[in-house]
Design an enzyme around this catalytic site. Sequence first.
Site, PDB file in Angstrom:
ATOM      1  N   ASP A  16       0.864  -1.092   0.021  1.00  0.00           N
ATOM      2  CA  ASP A  16       0.178  -0.003  -0.211  1.00  0.00           C
ATOM      3  C   ASP A  16       0.965   1.323  -0.057  1.00  0.00           C
ATOM      4  O   ASP A  16       0.481   2.189   0.763  1.00  0.00           O
ATOM      5  CB  ASP A  16      -0.906  -0.037   1.235  1.00  0.00           C
ATOM      6  CG  ASP A  16      -1.752  -1.247   1.300  1.00  0.00           C
ATOM      7  OD1 ASP A  16      -1.376  -2.285   1.469  1.00  0.00           O
ATOM      8  OD2 ASP A  16      -3.135  -0.897   0.873  1.00  0.00           O
ATOM      9  N   ASP A  67      -1.808  -2.590  -4.048  1.00  0.00           N
ATOM     10  CA  ASP A  67      -2.093  -1.143  -3.901  1.00  0.00           C
ATOM     11  C   ASP A  67      -0.715  -0.104  -3.964  1.00  0.00           C
ATOM     12  O   ASP A  67      -0.251   0.228  -2.930  1.00  0.00           O
ATOM     13  CB  ASP A  67      -2.872  -0.721  -2.391  1.00  0.00           C
ATOM     14  CG  ASP A  67      -4.064  -1.284  -2.618  1.00  0.00           C
ATOM     15  OD1 ASP A  67      -4.685  -1.832  -3.523  1.00  0.00           O
ATOM     16  OD2 ASP A  67      -4.852  -0.859  -1.540  1.00  0.00           O
ATOM     17  N   TYR A 114      -2.591   4.473  -6.122  1.00  0.00           N
ATOM     18  CA  TYR A 114      -3.713   5.011  -5.889  1.00  0.00           C
ATOM     19  C   TYR A 114      -4.172   6.180  -6.697  1.00  0.00           C
ATOM     20  O   TYR A 114      -4.737   7.193  -6.580  1.00  0.00           O
ATOM     21  CB  TYR A 114      -3.591   5.701  -4.368  1.00  0.00           C
ATOM     22  CG  TYR A 114      -3.334   4.804  -3.517  1.00  0.00           C
ATOM     23  CD1 TYR A 114      -2.244   3.917  -2.847  1.00  0.00           C
ATOM     24  CD2 TYR A 114      -4.505   4.383  -2.588  1.00  0.00           C
ATOM     25  CE1 TYR A 114      -2.130   2.947  -2.240  1.00  0.00           C
ATOM     26  CE2 TYR A 114      -4.346   3.466  -1.459  1.00  0.00           C
ATOM     27  CZ  TYR A 114      -3.138   2.621  -1.464  1.00  0.00           C
ATOM     28  OH  TYR A 114      -3.176   1.536  -0.431  1.00  0.00           O
ATOM     29  N   ASN A 169      -6.988  -3.815  -4.262  1.00  0.00           N
ATOM     30  CA  ASN A 169      -8.104  -3.217  -4.511  1.00  0.00           C
ATOM     31  C   ASN A 169      -7.793  -1.985  -5.612  1.00  0.00           C
ATOM     32  O   ASN A 169      -8.606  -1.606  -6.468  1.00  0.00           O
ATOM     33  CB  ASN A 169      -9.011  -2.917  -3.538  1.00  0.00           C
ATOM     34  CG  ASN A 169      -8.438  -1.981  -2.720  1.00  0.00           C
ATOM     35  OD1 ASN A 169      -7.291  -2.513  -2.062  1.00  0.00           O
ATOM     36  ND2 ASN A 169      -9.031  -0.970  -2.077  1.00  0.00           N
ATOM     37  N   HIS A 180      -3.117  -9.463  -1.226  1.00  0.00           N
ATOM     38  CA  HIS A 180      -3.505  -8.107  -0.869  1.00  0.00           C
ATOM     39  C   HIS A 180      -4.227  -8.038   0.472  1.00  0.00           C
ATOM     40  O   HIS A 180      -3.742  -7.166   1.493  1.00  0.00           O
ATOM     41  CB  HIS A 180      -4.128  -7.394  -1.788  1.00  0.00           C
ATOM     42  CG  HIS A 180      -4.280  -5.898  -1.302  1.00  0.00           C
ATOM     43  ND1 HIS A 180      -3.347  -4.967  -1.267  1.00  0.00           N
ATOM     44  CD2 HIS A 180      -5.186  -4.984  -1.189  1.00  0.00           C
ATOM     45  CE1 HIS A 180      -3.722  -3.764  -0.632  1.00  0.00           C
ATOM     46  NE2 HIS A 180      -4.806  -3.980  -0.882  1.00  0.00           N
ATOM     47  N   HIS A 216     -11.439  -2.736   7.814  1.00  0.00           N
ATOM     48  CA  HIS A 216     -11.474  -4.004   7.079  1.00  0.00           C
ATOM     49  C   HIS A 216     -11.314  -5.461   8.113  1.00  0.00           C
ATOM     50  O   HIS A 216     -10.649  -6.285   7.850  1.00  0.00           O
ATOM     51  CB  HIS A 216     -10.011  -4.080   6.137  1.00  0.00           C
ATOM     52  CG  HIS A 216      -9.961  -3.106   5.156  1.00  0.00           C
ATOM     53  ND1 HIS A 216     -11.227  -2.799   4.468  1.00  0.00           N
ATOM     54  CD2 HIS A 216      -9.156  -1.961   4.927  1.00  0.00           C
ATOM     55  CE1 HIS A 216     -10.810  -1.552   3.564  1.00  0.00           C
ATOM     56  NE2 HIS A 216      -9.686  -1.273   3.977  1.00  0.00           N
ATOM     57  N   HIS A 234      -3.266  -3.843   2.494  1.00  0.00           N
ATOM     58  CA  HIS A 234      -4.660  -3.499   2.642  1.00  0.00           C
ATOM     59  C   HIS A 234      -5.109  -2.544   4.135  1.00  0.00           C
ATOM     60  O   HIS A 234      -5.724  -1.515   3.889  1.00  0.00           O
ATOM     61  CB  HIS A 234      -5.904  -4.297   2.560  1.00  0.00           C
ATOM     62  CG  HIS A 234      -7.173  -4.262   2.102  1.00  0.00           C
ATOM     63  ND1 HIS A 234      -7.323  -3.324   0.973  1.00  0.00           N
ATOM     64  CD2 HIS A 234      -8.352  -4.302   2.564  1.00  0.00           C
ATOM     65  CE1 HIS A 234      -8.580  -3.198   0.857  1.00  0.00           C
ATOM     66  NE2 HIS A 234      -9.244  -3.736   1.698  1.00  0.00           N
ATOM     67  N   HIS A 269      -3.854  -0.062   6.568  1.00  0.00           N
ATOM     68  CA  HIS A 269      -2.667   0.713   6.491  1.00  0.00           C
ATOM     69  C   HIS A 269      -1.953   1.254   7.946  1.00  0.00           C
ATOM     70  O   HIS A 269      -2.216   2.041   8.408  1.00  0.00           O
ATOM     71  CB  HIS A 269      -3.350   2.041   5.982  1.00  0.00           C
ATOM     72  CG  HIS A 269      -3.880   2.086   4.592  1.00  0.00           C
ATOM     73  ND1 HIS A 269      -4.516   3.008   3.844  1.00  0.00           N
ATOM     74  CD2 HIS A 269      -3.651   0.983   3.473  1.00  0.00           C
ATOM     75  CE1 HIS A 269      -4.939   2.627   2.963  1.00  0.00           C
ATOM     76  NE2 HIS A 269      -4.528   1.124   2.464  1.00  0.00           N
TER      77      HIS A 269
END
Length: 616
Positions: A224, A251, A254, A298, A400, A410, A437, A439
């Site tokens: 991420d 990720d 972004y 995602n 992920h 999540h 995923h 953070h």
Amino acid sequence: MQLHGIAILALLALFHQAQAYRPQELLAQRALIAEIGDATNQHITAKPCPSKATVFNDCFLTSSNAKDYPWGSPEISYSAAGDPWGVHLTGPYPDGRTYLVSWFTGGPTIKRNPTQPNTSALVTYASVQAAPSASAPSGENQTFAGSIITYLRLYTDTAYANYSYLSPYIHHVILANLTPSTTYTYQVSARDGNLAGNYSFTTLPLPADGAPSPYPLRIGIMGDVGQTRNSSVTRDHMLSNNPQVVIHVGDSSYADNYHASSPDLNKPGGTNQQRWDSFNVLWEPLFSRAPVLNIPGNHEVESSGIKSSISLTTASWSFPTNFPFQSYAARFPPPGSTAATLGSITASMYYSTVLGGVATLISFNNYIAYHRGSPQYEWAIKEFQKVNRTKTPWLFVQYHTSSYHTYTNHYKSMECFMSIWEDIFYRYGVDLVFNGHVHAYERTHPVYKYRRDDCAPTYVTVGDGGNIEGLYRNFVDDISSTTKKTYCEGFTASGKSPATLYYTNPGGWDSAGPRPANCSTVTFQPASGVAGGPPVMCLNGTDPLLGFCQSSQPNWSALRDPSFGHAILDLQSDTTARFRWFKNLVGTKVAVDDIVLERQASCQNRRRRSRHLSSS
Ligand SMILES: *[C@@H]1O[C@H](CO)[C@@H](O)[C@H](O)[C@H]1NC(C)=O
Ligand SMILES: *[C@@H]1O[C@H](CO)[C@@H](O)[C@H](O)[C@H]1NC(C)=O
Ligand SMILES: *[C@@H]1O[C@H](CO)[C@@H](O)[C@H](O)[C@H]1NC(C)=O
Ligand SMILES: *[C@@H]1O[C@H](CO)[C@@H](O)[C@H](O)[C@H]1NC(C)=O
Ligand SMILES: *[C@@H]1O[C@H](CO)[C@@H](O)[C@H](O)[C@H]1NC(C)=O
Ligand SMILES: *[C@@H]1O[C@H](CO)[C@@H](O)[C@H](O)[C@H]1NC(C)=O
Ligand SMILES: *[C@@H]1O[C@H](CO)[C@@H](O)[C@H](O)[C@H]1NC(C)=O
Ligand SMILES: *[C@@H]1O[C@H](CO)[C@@H](O)[C@H](O)[C@H]1NC(C)=O
Ligand SMILES: *[C@@H]1O[C@H](CO)[C@@H](O)[C@H](O)[C@H]1NC(C)=O
Ligand SMILES: [Fe+2]
């Protein structure tokens, strides 16, 4: 304490040496993953969020630091005049000797209805030069040919149509059959065909008769990552730890946080493809130096503006225009890609490879179908079956979305996935699972079905690369100062609820929706008082399913820290590894999480024939 742990290990190493020829006794002595070190039970709690019990999003979405580099910043700028930019390496391929080098030339075309150039006849090159060695005193100089592709983001939505995007030239060259454990300098073709740049990287080792030990092998792990100032701290810290290969759990750019009309105009759920270009620029210093093993998250799906035409179950997309994972697939083909599959979505989603000849990495895309009967399922089962733990004693999995973590956002989002895969990970004795995923950082003890189990995988969540969406700071077990309840208790199914059971729908996105048919082994708790409402994972402070609701950090969670950072895994032998997590705000001199993992062969699932055994 750490020194103490290492001393114990030194003794263990001697013990293993002495026992190597009596493997049955060895098996009896060892269990699978033991943890040695100070940090194994450390719990770190975030500063309380000001309004956490009511608007939990406030705690992580509005950080003033959570900003990407503004468009035009030198850190993310490149010349469109023809020099290569955004150089990145992917690999190693499963053969342990092959890598992919990719880069860009020129800039994008942004207008209504751009048309794609026909690049099929264009050839591009990369030249690698090995340092002089005893066997090749003048060094080894090899030139490889590859191909150029482009992709087109053609928006049909009238609000975006004027901003349709034709990518720069994307160059992909397969560097086949390089010499292991060798430092190469390399150059790549500019738009005019001349070689340019001065990059270097070192190939991973590959054990073979007469080859030196592949250990120690240093693997960087991050996720991420994004393109903020915090991202570049993660990048620089990772670089200074000098990993031989980097696992990136998804990720990336972004870009889908932007409006198509401007790479400075935030619009969650949009997409601005220029933010992919800047991402490739920002990360070039690391990605051109260490091969990377990516997987999509995602934020790689990017359905905006084309969503109506997407079906993840019918495979009705066509390269190179408008399919999900399009930008990711075009820029980061997986290890194993051939000239024919480069940029193809069917080849870009999941893969398996071997690191340094000793660690198998099985990489899932958890945003496409993974249920029994799906192509990904059938593929992965075969990959697990193929693993020979004598040859490759270490077994890692990455995907992920985090399976085991205790942050509100999540939380429990992978129950469906785990209902299918957790038993399989266990059966095949997976050592470590890498996720993002979420953070923030969290590491578990070996855990199986929410119970500690020394024969189970350790789960590592490193969605803490520093992206624009900021940190997640709240734990499900935090007690709210206003409601005096934990998060789990404090939210209902009707609200914006971390207690809503999310799951990644096979064939869909990470969201609450109709329950996938093949998640039948997960028992869902019906939402209290909400007829037909979404299932919730925890009601009324009880613990209907083990581990679903927590009033304190569950004992399978070893260490969690809502901060940006990256992880380093040093494989030291077939059985021992040191795992560390470096926090951006602390630096790279001291690791905040620092443990030694000892693979223990008394677990049936991880039992391996030793090299000595296989010959007897
Ligand atoms: C692209 O060019 C190649 C030859 O250079 C040709 O064979 C091919 O048909 C062309 N493709 C399109 C879509 O025009
Ligand atoms: C390697 O070979 C290529 C192609 O012949 C050449 O252009 C390049 O200068 C050579 N590199 C070195 C360092 O000799
Ligand atoms: C797109 O461009 C056309 C032609 O310049 C213009 O008339 C139209 O208003 C633009 N549409 C949007 C949504 O910006
Ligand atoms: C390439 O960079 C290396 C340092 O990374 C340097 O030693 C070497 O001289 C450079 N070569 C050229 C041709 O610039
Ligand atoms: C993110 O970067 C900003 C700006 O450099 C810095 O002030 C902040 O402390 C960083 N945050 C974290 C969690 O590393
Ligand atoms: C596993 O690898 C070892 C070591 O290379 C080899 O001797 C053995 O035959 C392999 N086992 C299988 C089932 O292929
Ligand atoms: C569920 O799994 C069965 C096999 O166990 C398969 O035949 C079926 O297609 C799957 N259904 C869905 C919706 O994935
Ligand atoms: C929790 O359950 C108990 C026992 O069923 C019930 O008396 C109580 O009202 C419930 N509390 C809430 C907040 O639903
Ligand atoms: C961990 O917690 C579970 C559930 O609370 C409990 O059953 C188990 O005994 C605990 N395990 C250890 C190793 O403390
Ligand atoms: Fe994500």
